[in-house]
Write a protein that holds these residues in place. Structure first.
Motif, short mmCIF file in Angstrom:
data_model
loop_
_atom_site.label_atom_id
_atom_site.label_comp_id
_atom_site.label_asym_id
_atom_site.label_seq_id
_atom_site.Cartn_x
_atom_site.Cartn_y
_atom_site.Cartn_z
N UNK A 125 0.83 -1.21 0.00
CA UNK A 125 0.00 0.00 0.00
C UNK A 125 0.86 1.26 0.00
N UNK A 126 2.18 1.09 0.24
CA UNK A 126 3.12 2.21 0.18
C UNK A 126 4.20 1.87 -0.82
N UNK A 127 4.49 2.83 -1.70
CA UNK A 127 5.57 2.67 -2.67
C UNK A 127 6.45 3.91 -2.57
N UNK A 128 7.71 3.71 -2.24
CA UNK A 128 8.62 4.83 -2.05
C UNK A 128 9.80 4.73 -3.01
N UNK A 129 10.24 5.89 -3.48
CA UNK A 129 11.48 5.97 -4.26
C UNK A 129 12.44 6.85 -3.48
N UNK A 133 19.42 11.61 2.03
CA UNK A 133 18.39 10.76 1.45
C UNK A 133 17.15 11.60 1.21
N UNK A 134 16.61 11.48 0.01
CA UNK A 134 15.35 12.15 -0.36
C UNK A 134 14.37 11.06 -0.74
N UNK A 135 13.21 11.05 -0.10
CA UNK A 135 12.23 9.99 -0.36
C UNK A 135 10.94 10.59 -0.89
N UNK A 160 -2.21 -6.59 7.00
CA UNK A 160 -1.46 -7.16 5.87
C UNK A 160 -0.87 -6.10 4.97
N UNK A 161 -0.80 -4.85 5.43
CA UNK A 161 -0.24 -3.79 4.60
C UNK A 161 1.27 -3.96 4.44
N UNK A 162 1.78 -3.57 3.26
CA UNK A 162 3.20 -3.71 3.00
C UNK A 162 3.79 -2.47 2.35
N UNK A 163 5.12 -2.37 2.39
CA UNK A 163 5.86 -1.24 1.84
C UNK A 163 6.95 -1.75 0.91
N UNK A 164 7.12 -1.05 -0.20
CA UNK A 164 8.19 -1.35 -1.15
C UNK A 164 8.99 -0.08 -1.38
N UNK A 165 10.28 -0.08 -1.05
CA UNK A 165 11.16 1.07 -1.28
C UNK A 165 12.16 0.71 -2.38
N UNK A 166 12.22 1.54 -3.42
CA UNK A 166 13.25 1.39 -4.46
C UNK A 166 14.26 2.53 -4.27
N UNK A 167 15.54 2.24 -4.41
CA UNK A 167 16.59 3.18 -4.02
C UNK A 167 17.57 3.41 -5.17
N UNK A 168 17.91 4.69 -5.40
CA UNK A 168 18.93 5.08 -6.37
C UNK A 168 20.05 5.79 -5.64
N UNK A 169 21.27 5.43 -5.96
CA UNK A 169 22.40 6.13 -5.37
C UNK A 169 23.02 5.41 -4.18
N UNK A 170 22.70 4.16 -4.01
CA UNK A 170 23.17 3.43 -2.83
C UNK A 170 24.28 2.43 -3.17
N UNK A 171 24.76 2.47 -4.41
CA UNK A 171 25.71 1.43 -4.83
C UNK A 171 27.09 1.97 -5.13
N UNK A 172 27.38 3.20 -4.68
CA UNK A 172 28.72 3.74 -4.83
C UNK A 172 29.12 3.90 -6.28
N UNK A 173 30.30 3.40 -6.62
CA UNK A 173 30.83 3.55 -7.97
C UNK A 173 30.26 2.52 -8.95
N UNK A 176 19.48 6.58 6.74
CA UNK A 176 18.07 6.51 6.37
C UNK A 176 17.52 5.09 6.41
N UNK A 177 18.40 4.10 6.48
CA UNK A 177 17.97 2.70 6.42
C UNK A 177 18.18 1.98 7.76
N UNK A 178 19.28 2.30 8.42
CA UNK A 178 19.65 1.56 9.63
C UNK A 178 18.53 1.51 10.69
#
Length: 443
Positions: free
Chosen positions: A81-85, A93-95, A216-229, A273-275
């Motif tokens: 029910x939640x979708x975050x980028x 971190x900007x969400x 039963x609600x769920x969250x999906x976060x997709x992340x850009x910029x977390x993989x370094x080089x 932002x994740x820990x």
């Protein structure tokens, strides 16, 4: 192990053999069985889904074609029910967070599932329709008749050959059958990513509290910029009493970086932002999987005399940045393959020409229509600027917008943009060019 006999006949006489009981294979076997064809669904694991890591996010609309009101029986973990980028740098971190309760009620939009449960459930639908499931059996190669035409598969079973009038290869991203049929070219790491995931246990009530969920609600976060080089991205999503966190890394760049994928995940998990989401979680599973992300421009040939390929074997994963989908495309391609095979069997023409109906089936539906429309997305999304410079530019721009500079006057947005661009070594003309390119890709 299931009896490899079909309708009382030896399996060697079947109309079709589908290799791989993942979503694509089970959908293909279901379509063939529903059309009244004899079909064997071959799975190398002890049960469908046994080789998969815990789970993933599945978009279920395509299941409407297989199981009416599928949501009443599918083995779901949570309804998304939640979708975050999230765009992040090492310290920022900007969400963009979207939530709708409409996704939490029928007919639903997306769900998190454990693939071991989901794949077994979907294969069960193929069996209910009349397919024969044969497990713990590896297809070791293609059978050919005296004229050299594909005529089934060899297996590692003691009784060996499994003869069929048509073969559908759904045996994964590195399909040995497709390679043997010369449909799949030699592996090119430029078109592959490595998905690496950890499944972490947390009490259900802790997940609900930390992620703002209930029931039963769920969250999906997709992340850009977390993989370094290393070009790629990350993800975090909730299951019932676990969360899945991981990264998807360019295979070619991972090899050059000299860095282990678990180091990249460790960096993501430690990000401020994740820990807090993962505090106190315990590791239940760790694994990796190759993903075909080349898109439309790098798909293999989809058919030849006596054979079709579907799912990951055909490069059907959609990796278009804002859309990251796989299982629904696998099911869609499997259904198209099964229906095309049934038509070709009815017509008595199993040549490449007769099986070209598969291409047309895919083009009529969402699978190739979406892939073709978004054919430019993989190169744009995985480009050096999008992956390594734009996350910092966006984060610096927003940080500047929300930083109060009193007693100095507030800078204008254009000045902030120029400053953020300079800091991240981005020229405004490149930003404009990429914006126009993105507009064309996602029009």
């Amino acid at each position: 192990m299931a009896d490899p006999r079909v309708n009382g006949r030896a399996a060697a006489e079947v109309d079709a053999v589908v290799v791989g009981a993942g979503p694509a294979g089970s959908a293909a076997a279901w379509a063939l069985a529903r059309a009244g064809k004899s079909v064997v669904l071959l799975e190398r694991g002890p049960f469908p889904g046994s080789k998969n890591l815990y789970g993933g996010v599945v978009y279920g609309r395509i299941l409407d074609e297989i199981v009416p009101r599928w949501w009443e029986e599918v083995p779901v973990q949570r309804w998304v029910v939640r979708r975050s980028t999230m765009v992040m740098t090492a310290t920022q971190a900007l969400t963009v967070d979207f939530r709708t309760q409409a996704w939490g009620r029928p007919p639903y939009n997306g769900m998190t599932v454990y693939r071991a449960d989901f794949d077994r459930w979907l294969a069960g639908k193929a069996v209910e329709a009349g397919a024969t499931l044969v497990t713990s059996t590896v297809a070791t190669g293609l059978l050919r008749d005296e004229a050299g035409r594909i005529a089934g598969v060899r297996t590692d079973r003691p009784d060996g050959d499994l003869r069929a009038r048509i073969v559908i290869a759904c045996d994964g991203v590195n399909s040995f059958l497709a390679k043997e049929a010369r449909l799949l070219p030699r592996t090119n790491p430029e078109h592959l990513t490595l998905g690496v995931k950890e499944v972490l246990a947390l009490p259900r009530e802790v997940i609900d509290e930390r992620f703002g969920l209930r029931g039963d609600e769920g969250l999906d976060i997709e992340i850009l910029g977390c993989t370094g080089d290393i070009p790629g991205g990350g993800f975090l999503y909730t299951n019932g009493d676990t969360v899945s966190v991981g990264v998807v890394l360019s295979l070619a760049h991972l090899g050059k970086a000299g860095k282990r994928p678990e180091e990249v995940i460790a960096g993501l998990k430690a990000h401020p932002a994740i820990a807090p989401y993962l505090r106190g979680a315990t590791l239940k599973e760790y694994g990796a999987h190759l993903i075909p992300e080349g898109g439309y421009n790098h798909m293999p040939a989809l058919y030849t005399d006596g054979m079709l390929v579907a799912g990951d074997a055909a490069g059907m994963c959609l990796a278009a940045g804002i859309w990251l989908e796989g299982v629904n495309f696998a099911i869609g391609s499997g259904l198209a393959a099964g229906r095309a095979a049934a038509k070709a069997l009815d017509a008595g023409d199993l040549s490449a020409s007769g099986l070209s109906v598969y291409q047309r089936e895919l083009e009529k539906g969402f699978v190739l229509a979406n892939h073709e429309r978004l054919r430019g997305a993989p190169d744009l999304v995985l480009s050096e600027r999008v992956q390594r410079r734009y996350p910092g530019l966006v984060a610096d721009l927003v940080e500047g917008m929300f930083t109060v500079t009193d007693p100095k006057p507030k800078p204008g947005l254009l000045a902030l943009l120029r400053r953020a661009a300079r800091r991240n070594d981005v020229k405004l003309r490149h930003l404009l060019a990429d914006g126009l390119r993105g507009g064309r890709v996602f029009r």
